[in-house]
Write an enzyme that holds these catalytic residues in place. Sequence first.
Site, PDB file in Angstrom:
ATOM      1  N   TYR A  63       0.842  -1.194   0.000  1.00 58.68           N
ATOM      2  CA  TYR A  63       0.000   0.000   0.000  1.00 58.68           C
ATOM      3  C   TYR A  63       0.869   1.233   0.000  1.00 58.68           C
ATOM      4  CZ  TYR A  63       0.935   0.571   5.031  1.00 58.68           C
ATOM      5  OH  TYR A  63       1.540   0.752   6.246  1.00 58.68           O
ATOM      6  N   ASP A 123       1.721  -4.946   3.199  1.00 63.32           N
ATOM      7  CA  ASP A 123       0.586  -5.199   4.089  1.00 63.32           C
ATOM      8  C   ASP A 123       0.779  -6.566   4.736  1.00 63.32           C
ATOM      9  OD1 ASP A 123      -1.853  -4.438   5.251  1.00 63.32           O
ATOM     10  OD2 ASP A 123      -2.941  -5.760   3.886  1.00 63.32           O
ATOM     11  N   LYS A 149     -10.738   5.053  10.385  1.00 61.61           N
ATOM     12  CA  LYS A 149     -11.638   5.687   9.420  1.00 61.61           C
ATOM     13  C   LYS A 149     -13.068   5.776   9.945  1.00 61.61           C
ATOM     14  CE  LYS A 149     -10.580   2.412   6.496  1.00 61.61           C
ATOM     15  NZ  LYS A 149      -9.918   1.455   7.451  1.00 61.61           N
TER      16      LYS A 149
END
Length: 359
Positions: free
Chosen positions: A214, A232, A312
Amino acid sequence: ADFCRMWRVMYTGEYYAKMALETSPMWDKLEQDLGEKLIDKSGLLNFGIDTPDTPEGTMEDAKKVMQKLKIPFTQLTSAQLMQQYPFKNLPSEYYGLYQANGGTINVQGVLRGYYKLAATAGATMRSGEWVTGISPSPTYVDVETVKSTYRASKVIVCAGAYLNDLLAPYGVKVNLQIWEMTFAYYQVLDPSVTYPMWFQFDDTPASGGSSLFYGFPSVPWARPGYLRLAVDYAAHVSDSPIDRTNVPAVQDIHLTMDNIQRHMVGVSTQPTQMGTCLVPLVPDNGYVLDFAPPSVPNRDNVVIATAGWAFKFAPMFGKLLYELAIDGKASRDITPMAITRPGVVVDLYPGEAKTASTA
């Protein structure tokens, strides 16, 4: 998790995609309340092949969810990926899914903002005061720390990888597998090069690691002119945060350097500002947001959140935790995050009576 976390609505699971769509206006409201931009929406580019299930799900499942929920996205071929973005030598079978609403969250800006709002609302912050135990009774919960004991009608515990230290006296633990993930920053050598936030899916066997990678774009609040890039994967995994090494895994850094060399344009392969962060994961790679495990006495007075890449969802999780604590129930379905789902809670002493006492 350093300066940056990912914001996205592109999810393999419909449940989490819907929750992300519901969380988006909550981020907008937080930015309005603080008068500060907290998410840099450069978009999210998932690219690679359709792999078996990964920590980030799969590309095809995410595509199906976006189609079902009518989330706009653009699909690109391997050639189009290399034409529109600074990637190179991508296999012909690669394809991409670009979703414009994705972005990078300013972690420290969010923390400062929440601290400010909490203080304005009358909350008292006691940073650096280690919590050593919680003792729930039918009408209150005592919270013991290294300095004092505090009493409240309800307690919300967001201890992440350290949660099991508080559950152990009750003979249970959450089945956390704690990844110590390595990351580093890499300098952008060509100022004309611009990357979105991206995730690369592949199942090509990597030497002693993963072929999932990522990248975060350069953002003004982190290290301008540098990209945060990583595999990752975690070379060091344990079931307790006490085993944290705080040492970036050389193997993970080398995997990232090799991937930059193979596929990225205009970026140095030399890492700088390396670090590690702990990610507690449960077997199904989901989240836990619920009351304490059933074996904890007066569990309805203790609300817990742990596991997964959850930053998030901070505004949404805060709302749900508040509702569980104050109202005794959440305003949306939280069944997929239940602490009672299979494989999440482990009995430390099978067949033995629990002996932890409460105040």
